[in-house]
Scaffold this motif. Structure first.
Motif, short mmCIF file in Angstrom:
data_model
loop_
_atom_site.label_atom_id
_atom_site.label_comp_id
_atom_site.label_asym_id
_atom_site.label_seq_id
_atom_site.Cartn_x
_atom_site.Cartn_y
_atom_site.Cartn_z
N ARG A 41 1.18 9.80 -14.11
CA ARG A 41 1.73 10.86 -14.98
C ARG A 41 2.51 10.26 -16.15
NH1 ARG A 41 1.46 15.85 -13.07
NH2 ARG A 41 1.39 16.14 -10.84
N ARG A 48 -10.14 -0.24 -8.32
CA ARG A 48 -9.96 -1.20 -9.40
C ARG A 48 -8.80 -2.15 -9.07
NH1 ARG A 48 -8.76 0.67 -15.65
NH2 ARG A 48 -8.03 -1.35 -16.39
N LEU A 49 -7.73 -1.61 -8.52
CA LEU A 49 -6.60 -2.45 -8.13
C LEU A 49 -7.02 -3.45 -7.05
CD1 LEU A 49 -3.54 -3.10 -8.25
CD2 LEU A 49 -3.19 -1.26 -6.58
N TRP A 89 -1.87 1.91 -15.99
CA TRP A 89 -1.60 2.10 -14.57
C TRP A 89 -2.06 0.87 -13.78
CZ3 TRP A 89 -3.86 2.01 -9.83
CH2 TRP A 89 -3.21 2.67 -8.77
N LEU A 106 -9.03 4.37 -9.26
CA LEU A 106 -7.96 3.46 -9.70
C LEU A 106 -7.58 2.49 -8.58
CD1 LEU A 106 -5.63 5.83 -11.73
CD2 LEU A 106 -6.80 3.80 -12.59
N HIS A 107 -7.57 2.99 -7.35
CA HIS A 107 -7.24 2.13 -6.22
C HIS A 107 -8.30 1.04 -6.05
CE1 HIS A 107 -6.01 0.74 -2.28
NE2 HIS A 107 -4.92 1.45 -2.38
N GLU A 133 -9.10 -6.20 -8.76
CA GLU A 133 -8.32 -7.09 -9.62
C GLU A 133 -7.34 -7.92 -8.80
OE1 GLU A 133 -6.76 -4.45 -12.64
OE2 GLU A 133 -8.70 -4.35 -13.67
N HIS A 150 3.48 18.51 -16.58
CA HIS A 150 2.89 18.16 -15.29
C HIS A 150 1.43 18.57 -15.23
CE1 HIS A 150 5.70 16.62 -12.12
NE2 HIS A 150 6.47 16.70 -13.17
N ASP A 151 1.14 19.77 -15.71
CA ASP A 151 -0.25 20.25 -15.70
C ASP A 151 -1.13 19.36 -16.56
OD1 ASP A 151 0.59 22.25 -14.07
OD2 ASP A 151 0.61 23.81 -15.62
N ALA A 152 -0.57 18.95 -17.70
CA ALA A 152 -1.35 18.15 -18.65
C ALA A 152 -1.60 16.74 -18.12
CB ALA A 152 -0.63 18.08 -20.00
N THR A 153 -0.70 16.25 -17.25
CA THR A 153 -0.86 14.90 -16.72
C THR A 153 -1.31 14.96 -15.26
OG1 THR A 153 1.48 14.87 -16.11
CG2 THR A 153 0.91 13.92 -18.25
N ASP A 154 -2.00 16.01 -14.92
CA ASP A 154 -2.39 16.29 -13.54
C ASP A 154 -3.05 15.08 -12.87
OD1 ASP A 154 -2.96 17.98 -11.27
OD2 ASP A 154 -5.05 17.81 -11.90
N THR A 155 -2.56 14.75 -11.67
CA THR A 155 -3.11 13.60 -10.94
C THR A 155 -3.71 14.04 -9.61
OG1 THR A 155 -0.94 13.24 -9.95
CG2 THR A 155 -1.46 11.96 -11.92
N ARG A 186 -10.17 10.33 -9.02
CA ARG A 186 -9.56 9.44 -10.02
C ARG A 186 -8.67 8.41 -9.33
NH1 ARG A 186 -12.38 8.28 -12.84
NH2 ARG A 186 -10.93 6.98 -13.98
N MET A 187 -7.84 8.89 -8.39
CA MET A 187 -6.93 7.97 -7.72
C MET A 187 -7.72 6.95 -6.88
SD MET A 187 -4.04 8.73 -8.97
CE MET A 187 -2.96 7.61 -8.07
N GLU A 203 0.83 -1.22 0.00
CA GLU A 203 0.00 0.00 0.00
C GLU A 203 0.86 1.26 0.00
OE1 GLU A 203 -3.29 0.24 -0.30
OE2 GLU A 203 -3.22 2.42 -0.16
N LEU A 211 -0.92 -4.03 -10.67
CA LEU A 211 -1.28 -5.43 -10.44
C LEU A 211 -0.04 -6.32 -10.63
CD1 LEU A 211 -3.82 -7.06 -9.73
CD2 LEU A 211 -4.11 -7.51 -12.18
N ARG A 253 0.23 8.63 -18.62
CA ARG A 253 -0.49 9.63 -19.42
C ARG A 253 0.43 10.28 -20.44
NH1 ARG A 253 -4.09 12.42 -14.65
NH2 ARG A 253 -5.85 10.97 -14.76
N ILE A 281 -0.04 21.39 -25.31
CA ILE A 281 1.05 20.45 -25.09
C ILE A 281 0.75 19.08 -25.68
CG2 ILE A 281 0.32 19.64 -22.82
CD1 ILE A 281 3.91 20.58 -23.71
N TRP A 282 -0.51 18.65 -25.64
CA TRP A 282 -0.82 17.30 -26.13
C TRP A 282 -0.63 17.19 -27.64
CZ3 TRP A 282 -0.19 13.52 -23.22
CH2 TRP A 282 -0.55 13.57 -21.86
N LEU A 292 9.09 13.27 -15.93
CA LEU A 292 7.91 13.02 -15.09
C LEU A 292 8.16 11.88 -14.12
CD1 LEU A 292 5.08 13.50 -17.74
CD2 LEU A 292 5.92 15.14 -16.06
N ARG A 347 -4.79 -1.62 1.17
CA ARG A 347 -6.04 -1.13 1.76
C ARG A 347 -7.18 -1.59 0.87
NH1 ARG A 347 -7.90 2.92 5.16
NH2 ARG A 347 -5.83 3.71 5.64
#
Lengths: 184, 211
Positions: free
Chosen positions: A21, B35-36, A37, B32-33, B39, B18-23, B28-29, A9, A42, A24, A103-104, A123, B96
């Motif tokens: 990041r 889903r992890l 991801w 994703l957690h 699975e 960094h801005d474009a791949t903002d996390t 969202r996280m 964890e 996994l 992406r 940027i994309w 990144l 978790r």
């Protein structure tokens, strides 16, 4: 067992955002990146007990993410119309749709290796030695790929920036992986 | 550092990446957690699942293997240390994953609400062995609302002289609340030690007397 490995964890908590990041940057800002991801973590969970305790966890994760991004791309291409394309041509990874801007639009035009080198170094925060281990080739070649990628991004993105708001200029830089932080 | 111009626009560019791949979107996280977790469970990789729940005795960490509940921990035990110990002693595949703990969390909630007098959960005793395990397995024979002395428990497990060993078996119970070491007191009726601290022990005994 002398193993003092941290609970998985903590790996997710510490590296989850960085790996997202990287996914992406390599695949584009859509669900392919989230698939990569998920598959990365996994696979990492499966292998975690066997990873040597002194391994560089972030480099290990980015290496897995690199392979998973390729898997995701191949899987998608199997469902698409096949096109003849040489590996070093324009990226087939996560090509932005035609509406991509800023940027994309610039990232989508990078050759695959440059796009990966930029993602893993700037990144992912990996030194060029680690980037080279992932991409194959020498450390110098990895450094050159990232530098070339940055140069063409800058050229293309600066043009694109004329249609942007310009607010990017006000943003402070508070990054990992900026030049000099990870000498390789 | 390299071939770039002296007027280096790279930091701006990297900032834009960094801005474009903002996390920073926590939803969202979280997604994703989840889903992890799902699975990992599907693939049999969820060796140790855990969650934390709020109770009248503070946040409790609940951890389970596929065999059953393996650990209940008070905040004063330091949950980070408890997870590290699980990683070393059970498996480092610790995630978790609240869903696996749903049944345990429900029963603990019911217990604190005074609606449950016995736990009906599969337990994994992987963290105990030998005499300590024997003692811990007998603790559930002390019924809800009742107490026993360390000496009585020693007699219960057929080793009447092992009073001190019973004390350390209670002190190292990896499943407090669910395995009721809080029902064991000193022979003079005073509280004795408790892994969750004396206040928690008093709270549990008071809860059981009132119900």
């Amino acid at each position: 067992m002398m193993d003092t490995k941290q609970p998985f964890e903590q790996v997710v908590a510490r590296h989850g955002a960085t790996v997202l990041r990287v996914c992406r940057a390599v695949l584009g800002p859509h669900t392919d990146a989230e698939d990569a991801w998920s598959e990365t973590f996994l696979a990492a969970l499966r292998a975690w007990p066997d990873l040597p305790a002194d391994a560089n966890v972030e480099a290990w994760l980015v290496t897995i993410a690199h392979r998973k991004a390729i898997d995701v791309t191949r899987r998608r291409e199997r469902h698409a119309v096949p096109v003849e394309r040489l590996p070093e041509e324009q990226s087939t990874l996560g090509l932005p749709d035609e509406s991509a801007t800023g940027i994309w639009a610039a990232v989508g035009q990078l050759p695959v290796k440059q796009r990966q080198a930029v993602a893993y170094h700037y990144l992912g925060g990996l030194p060029y030695r680690e980037v080279a281990a992932i991409l194959g080739g020498s450390t110098d070649a990895a450094r050159r790929a990232a530098a070339d990628g940055i140069r063409s991004l800058r050229a293309r993105w600066d043009r694109a920036a004329t249609v942007n708001t310009g607010s990017r200029l006000d943003r402070s830089v508070r990054l990992r992986g900026t030049p000099g932080r990870n000498p390789s | 550092m390299n071939t770039l111009d002296s007027h280096d626009a790279t930091p701006e560019l990297v900032q834009a990446l960094h801005d474009a791949t903002d996390t920073s979107d926590p939803a969202r996280m979280t997604e994703l957690h989840r889903r992890l977790e799902a699975e990992a469970s599907r693939d049999g990789l969820l060796d140790v699942a855990y969650t934390t729940i709020d109770t009248p005795v503070g946040p409790l960490l609940l951890a389970a293997t596929d065999k059953g509940l393996v650990r209940v921990a008070y905040a004063r035990e330091d949950h980070d240390l408890v997870l590290q110990a699980l990683s070393e002693r059970v498996s480092p595949r610790v995630l978790r994953a609240p869903k696996r703990l749903d049944p345990a969390a429900r029963e603990v909630d019911e217990y604190f609400a005074g609606r449950r007098t016995a736990f009906d959960l599969p337990l994994d005793h992987a963290l105990s062995s030998g005499f300590r395990l024997t003692v811990q397995q007998h603790l559930s024979e002390i019924a809800y609302g009742h107490t026993a002395s360390y000496g009585e428990v020693a007699r219960l497990v057929g080793n009447p002289k092992a009073v001190r060993a019973v004390g350390s078996a209670c002190a190292t119970n990896p499943l407090p609340v669910v395995v009721p070491c809080h029902r064991v007191l000193r022979s003079d009726g005073s509280l004795g030690g408790y892994i969750g601290g004396p206040d928690a022990k008093t709270t549990l005994l008071g809860l059981e007397r009132a119900a």
